[in-house]
Design a protein around this motif. Structure first.
Motif, mmCIF file in Angstrom:
data_model
loop_
_atom_site.group_PDB
_atom_site.id
_atom_site.type_symbol
_atom_site.label_atom_id
_atom_site.label_comp_id
_atom_site.label_asym_id
_atom_site.label_seq_id
_atom_site.Cartn_x
_atom_site.Cartn_y
_atom_site.Cartn_z
ATOM 1 N N SER A 75 -8.412 20.876 6.303
ATOM 2 C CA SER A 75 -8.313 22.212 5.714
ATOM 3 C C SER A 75 -8.680 22.112 4.239
ATOM 4 C CB SER A 75 -6.886 22.727 5.879
ATOM 5 O OG SER A 75 -6.748 23.969 5.264
ATOM 6 N N LYS A 76 -9.612 22.965 3.814
ATOM 7 C CA LYS A 76 -10.061 22.987 2.416
ATOM 8 C C LYS A 76 -9.779 24.365 1.820
ATOM 9 C CE LYS A 76 -12.128 18.944 2.513
ATOM 10 N NZ LYS A 76 -11.614 17.847 1.720
ATOM 11 N N PRO A 77 -9.327 24.413 0.568
ATOM 12 C CA PRO A 77 -9.120 25.715 -0.057
ATOM 13 C C PRO A 77 -10.461 26.388 -0.333
ATOM 14 C CG PRO A 77 -8.728 23.960 -1.633
ATOM 15 C CD PRO A 77 -8.974 23.312 -0.303
ATOM 16 N N ASP A 78 -10.494 27.681 -0.301
ATOM 17 C CA ASP A 78 -11.682 28.487 -0.581
ATOM 18 C C ASP A 78 -12.675 28.411 0.581
ATOM 19 O OD1 ASP A 78 -10.668 29.162 -3.143
ATOM 20 O OD2 ASP A 78 -11.420 27.259 -3.929
ATOM 21 N N ASP A 79 -13.746 29.164 0.456
ATOM 22 C CA ASP A 79 -14.823 29.146 1.446
ATOM 23 C C ASP A 79 -15.831 28.090 1.011
ATOM 24 O OD1 ASP A 79 -16.997 29.490 3.100
ATOM 25 O OD2 ASP A 79 -17.138 31.646 2.815
ATOM 26 N N VAL A 80 -15.748 26.910 1.622
ATOM 27 C CA VAL A 80 -16.667 25.815 1.309
ATOM 28 C C VAL A 80 -17.623 25.567 2.478
ATOM 29 C CG1 VAL A 80 -15.148 24.715 -0.383
ATOM 30 C CG2 VAL A 80 -14.952 24.105 2.037
ATOM 31 N N SER A 81 -17.850 26.603 3.275
ATOM 32 C CA SER A 81 -18.705 26.451 4.455
ATOM 33 C C SER A 81 -20.137 26.076 4.086
ATOM 34 C CB SER A 81 -18.685 27.730 5.291
ATOM 35 O OG SER A 81 -19.111 28.840 4.527
ATOM 36 N N ARG A 82 -20.596 26.416 2.885
ATOM 37 C CA ARG A 82 -21.946 26.024 2.463
ATOM 38 C C ARG A 82 -22.026 24.536 2.194
ATOM 39 N NH1 ARG A 82 -22.510 29.344 -2.355
ATOM 40 N NH2 ARG A 82 -20.519 30.230 -1.830
ATOM 41 N N ILE A 83 -20.931 23.907 1.838
ATOM 42 C CA ILE A 83 -20.911 22.463 1.590
ATOM 43 C C ILE A 83 -20.829 21.692 2.906
ATOM 44 C CG2 ILE A 83 -19.578 20.582 0.523
ATOM 45 C CD1 ILE A 83 -18.628 22.660 -1.550
ATOM 46 N N PHE A 84 -20.186 22.288 3.914
ATOM 47 C CA PHE A 84 -19.943 21.618 5.188
ATOM 48 C C PHE A 84 -20.508 22.398 6.377
ATOM 49 C CE2 PHE A 84 -16.412 20.337 2.384
ATOM 50 C CZ PHE A 84 -16.547 18.957 2.434
ATOM 51 N N PRO A 85 -21.803 22.724 6.400
ATOM 52 C CA PRO A 85 -22.324 23.431 7.578
ATOM 53 C C PRO A 85 -22.325 22.512 8.805
ATOM 54 C CG PRO A 85 -24.118 22.857 6.095
ATOM 55 C CD PRO A 85 -22.835 22.496 5.398
ATOM 56 N N GLU A 86 -22.254 23.113 9.983
ATOM 57 C CA GLU A 86 -22.269 22.331 11.225
ATOM 58 C C GLU A 86 -23.498 21.432 11.246
ATOM 59 O OE1 GLU A 86 -21.668 24.654 14.772
ATOM 60 O OE2 GLU A 86 -20.086 25.814 13.811
ATOM 61 N N GLY A 87 -23.287 20.186 11.683
ATOM 62 C CA GLY A 87 -24.365 19.208 11.777
ATOM 63 C C GLY A 87 -24.544 18.354 10.545
ATOM 64 N N THR A 88 -23.892 18.711 9.435
ATOM 65 C CA THR A 88 -24.030 17.973 8.182
ATOM 66 C C THR A 88 -23.383 16.592 8.284
ATOM 67 O OG1 THR A 88 -24.014 20.003 6.893
ATOM 68 C CG2 THR A 88 -23.430 18.000 5.719
ATOM 69 N N GLN A 89 -24.048 15.595 7.701
ATOM 70 C CA GLN A 89 -23.465 14.267 7.581
ATOM 71 C C GLN A 89 -22.477 14.285 6.420
ATOM 72 O OE1 GLN A 89 -24.145 11.689 9.814
ATOM 73 N NE2 GLN A 89 -25.121 13.405 10.843
ATOM 74 N N VAL A 90 -21.319 13.682 6.611
ATOM 75 C CA VAL A 90 -20.252 13.702 5.613
ATOM 76 C C VAL A 90 -19.630 12.317 5.477
ATOM 77 C CG1 VAL A 90 -19.655 16.145 5.851
ATOM 78 C CG2 VAL A 90 -18.626 14.466 7.395
ATOM 79 N N THR A 91 -18.849 12.138 4.440
ATOM 80 C CA THR A 91 -18.055 10.929 4.253
ATOM 81 C C THR A 91 -16.651 11.195 4.765
ATOM 82 O OG1 THR A 91 -19.309 10.205 2.323
ATOM 83 C CG2 THR A 91 -17.066 9.339 2.541
ATOM 84 N N ILE A 92 -16.157 10.293 5.587
ATOM 85 C CA ILE A 92 -14.784 10.373 6.083
ATOM 86 C C ILE A 92 -13.999 9.244 5.436
ATOM 87 C CG2 ILE A 92 -13.280 10.348 8.105
ATOM 88 C CD1 ILE A 92 -15.362 12.668 8.050
ATOM 89 N N CYS A 93 -12.978 9.580 4.679
ATOM 90 C CA CYS A 93 -12.055 8.596 4.132
ATOM 91 C C CYS A 93 -10.897 8.495 5.114
ATOM 92 C CB CYS A 93 -11.542 9.022 2.761
ATOM 93 S SG CYS A 93 -12.842 9.142 1.505
ATOM 94 N N TYR A 94 -10.527 7.249 5.480
ATOM 95 C CA TYR A 94 -9.453 7.092 6.453
ATOM 96 C C TYR A 94 -8.541 5.930 6.085
ATOM 97 C CZ TYR A 94 -12.157 3.279 8.569
ATOM 98 O OH TYR A 94 -12.831 2.096 8.782
ATOM 99 N N ASP A 95 -7.371 5.945 6.670
ATOM 100 C CA ASP A 95 -6.365 4.902 6.492
ATOM 101 C C ASP A 95 -6.687 3.789 7.484
ATOM 102 O OD1 ASP A 95 -4.091 3.279 6.549
ATOM 103 O OD2 ASP A 95 -2.687 4.958 6.511
#
Length: 114
Positions: A75-95
């Protein structure tokens, strides 16, 4: 009158303690996200509060750790859908101790998130 003041003071003190606890817990959680992997956004949902007009974006994503494909959401505050459109490659930080404990960021983010 003094009783009301004491009740209100106790309520506000308890509320302040709860906020402090929640902030500290989130900071501890993020500090444990020391490993990273690539991921892909699978779905984006923007929810807008009708009264305040505040938006929250729910980002769903897939990622792989040790050959196992996992899915999560953030969950991200605000409308950040332009940063995370479907199909976009992203960085996942995990434990690394709990690979299901994650946070999603735009590609290039270092982990742990700052």
């Amino acid at each position: 009158m003094l009783k009301r003041i004491l009740i209100i003071g106790a309520f506000l003190g308890g509320l302040a303690a709860l906020v402090f606890y929640l902030v500290a817990s989130e900071e501890d959680r993020l500090a444990r996200l020391t490993s990273s992997t690539g991921g892909q956004v699978t779905e984006v949902i923007v929810q807008t509060d009708a009264e305040s007009d505040d938006a929250t974006t729910i980002v769903h994503y897939n990622y792989a750790v040790a050959g196992q494909v996992l899915a999560d959401q953030s969950s991200k505050p605000d409308d950040v859908s332009r940063i995370f459109p479907e199909g976009t490659q992203v960085t996942i930080c995990y434990d690394p101790a709990e690979p299901g404990e994650t946070e999603v960021y735009a590609t290039g983010q270092t982990c742990p998130p700052r």
